[in-house]
Scaffold this motif. Sequence first.
Motif, PDB file in Angstrom:
ATOM      1  N   UNK A  61      40.886  35.530  39.551  1.00  0.00           N
ATOM      2  CA  UNK A  61      41.196  35.657  38.129  1.00  0.00           C
ATOM      3  C   UNK A  61      41.200  37.111  37.662  1.00  0.00           C
TER       4      UNK A  61
ATOM      5  N   UNK B  12      36.665  29.203  26.818  1.00  0.00           N
ATOM      6  CA  UNK B  12      35.391  29.858  26.550  1.00  0.00           C
ATOM      7  C   UNK B  12      34.501  29.872  27.788  1.00  0.00           C
TER       8      UNK B  12
ATOM      9  N   UNK C   4      43.859  26.962  29.770  1.00  0.00           N
ATOM     10  CA  UNK C   4      43.079  27.750  28.825  1.00  0.00           C
ATOM     11  C   UNK C   4      43.594  27.581  27.410  1.00  0.00           C
ATOM     12  N   UNK C   5      44.922  27.517  27.283  1.00  0.00           N
ATOM     13  CA  UNK C   5      45.516  27.393  25.947  1.00  0.00           C
ATOM     14  C   UNK C   5      45.209  26.032  25.339  1.00  0.00           C
TER      15      UNK C   5
ATOM     16  N   UNK D 175      35.540  29.942  30.804  1.00  0.00           N
ATOM     17  CA  UNK D 175      36.117  30.953  31.689  1.00  0.00           C
ATOM     18  C   UNK D 175      35.722  32.357  31.251  1.00  0.00           C
ATOM     19  N   UNK D 176      35.775  32.577  29.950  1.00  0.00           N
ATOM     20  CA  UNK D 176      35.397  33.875  29.405  1.00  0.00           C
ATOM     21  C   UNK D 176      33.964  34.221  29.801  1.00  0.00           C
ATOM     22  N   UNK D 177      33.054  33.288  29.583  1.00  0.00           N
ATOM     23  CA  UNK D 177      31.650  33.552  29.894  1.00  0.00           C
ATOM     24  C   UNK D 177      31.429  33.705  31.394  1.00  0.00           C
TER      25      UNK D 177
ATOM     26  N   UNK E 178      50.555  29.918  35.700  1.00  0.00           N
ATOM     27  CA  UNK E 178      51.068  29.258  34.492  1.00  0.00           C
ATOM     28  C   UNK E 178      50.215  28.042  34.154  1.00  0.00           C
TER      29      UNK E 178
ATOM     30  N   UNK F 193      47.152  27.503  35.057  1.00  0.00           N
ATOM     31  CA  UNK F 193      45.823  27.956  34.647  1.00  0.00           C
ATOM     32  C   UNK F 193      45.844  28.414  33.187  1.00  0.00           C
ATOM     33  N   UNK F 194      46.877  29.179  32.844  1.00  0.00           N
ATOM     34  CA  UNK F 194      46.990  29.671  31.471  1.00  0.00           C
ATOM     35  C   UNK F 194      47.149  28.503  30.495  1.00  0.00           C
TER      36      UNK F 194
END
Lengths: 243, 243
Positions: A82, A122, A114-115, A124-126, A108, A110-111
């Motif tokens: 990532x 969130x 997330x969308x 993933x962000x953490x 695509x 994966x995105x």
Amino acid sequence: MFEAPLHRFHEFTSLSSDEIDALKDAKTERLELERKQVIRSQGDKVAHVYFVVSGWVAEIVETTNGRRQIAKIHLPGDIVGTASLSLERAAGSLIALNRARVDVIPVEAFARLMAQSPRFAFAMFLSTQKERVMLMDHLTSIGRTSAPQRIAAFLLHLHERLKLIDERIGKSFEFPLSQEELAQAVGLTSVHINRTLQELERRRLIERSDRRVTLTDVRALRELASLPTRKFVRDPAWLPAAA
Amino acid sequence: MFEAPLHRFHEFTSLSSDEIDALKDAKTERLELERKQVIRSQGDKVAHVYFVVSGWVAEIVETTNGRRQIAKIHLPGDIVGTASLSLERAAGSLIALNRARVDVIPVEAFARLMAQSPRFAFAMFLSTQKERVMLMDHLTSIGRTSAPQRIAAFLLHLHERLKLIDERIGKSFEFPLSQEELAQAVGLTSVHINRTLQELERRRLIERSDRRVTLTDVRALRELASLPTRKFVRDPAWLPAAA
DNA sequence: CGGAAATTTGAAATCGCTCAATGATAGTGG
DNA sequence: CCACTATCATTGAGCGATTTCAAATTTCCG
């Protein structure tokens, strides 16, 4: 070996099984890899991320004069590749360290995940922030400590992560890295790794046999490594209630 | 000095001015800091993230035996302290490297921003992945290259980032770090830094005066550093059209 | 069993560190 | 503006950790 541990997704905030299913559905392919097999090379166009189902995967950055740094060992349950989403071409190579199974997920897809799910985004962000902390610690270990300390820190860290995957793991675990690879991970030479491993055995901190390592004295190893202990959040209080 | 550069937010995907305003509104306080002043200490409860308005800020990880590693130099426009969002207690200390202004943003407000704007969340996600790549390169530099190479890589990287902030910057820039701090950044000793800087001057790769550095021969420095060049994405093709 | 890869060992070289002292610079208060 | 002090930069000398090079031994795998 064991199958696709999913609790890694629950690290910070629990995902619904819908989201977990969605991730599994997103994969277009499952790779069966031999040790040393290359999943993706540094410089390749970034088209996929990967999910480690079983086995270990190294993320390796190569300098222009051919020296290699293992930036991260990925274990089962990790989403891999990532970091390179921020790049046109992959930051490092992904190489299997033992027999491994890896799911291939197009960026695509994966995105889209997330969308569609702020919760997943969130998490993933953490998770990425957590990776950053671990990289900072790895950096500190290599930048500021001696060979025995670096090896201690590296083994302890792996052990901690293995325990998260398999509760029943003891002080001993399979260790598929060659001494050359260990050297590339902790910024030393394979020759020096060899001597330092022997020193750690002599000091009764670790034991080695076959392709296994035993952490004989975890307390002492931790003391030696001298890195701060980290306590990662699970469900941060400041997490917006909604989502 | 100059004021709050905002283009950093446009790095990957452009934000609406609403979102930029929202970020500015989220701050509860603006700190005016002297060189060496501590913004937050390693181990503190994680309650804020920070936005660097002007000046430089170091993120420092300290080992249990008191050795310090500078994991990152933050420049104006950077959002700082987000890695520690994954922790209960801050991963490292944040310390001003020169006179600096820093906005304080409560984590709750930051989280709310992310929840309210998927676009902002996505930009943060990608920005964090970019940080990870930079950390991996830093790690590779320290783990696998010599003192002159590390210093070359470090100066070049800073220079690249300064150019993003101020287009008009030339080969020369203000450099507020002491040699001790530079040592803590690249994993060496201040004494050795001193000698290596002199060597780089002798080889006509850099020049020093006051608190400034001049990259005399960027080409040669890049060759010396021997790190891969990175090309970060701006608006990735795989970004979901919506949002 | 044979060959390749990985580990181990030795000896010498080198890079970077430590310790200790000197010199330069900048900020502070009088 | 100057003296004072602390911090920072510089230098030397010696030491030690890690690397390099090369060879021997062991393990792994087909």
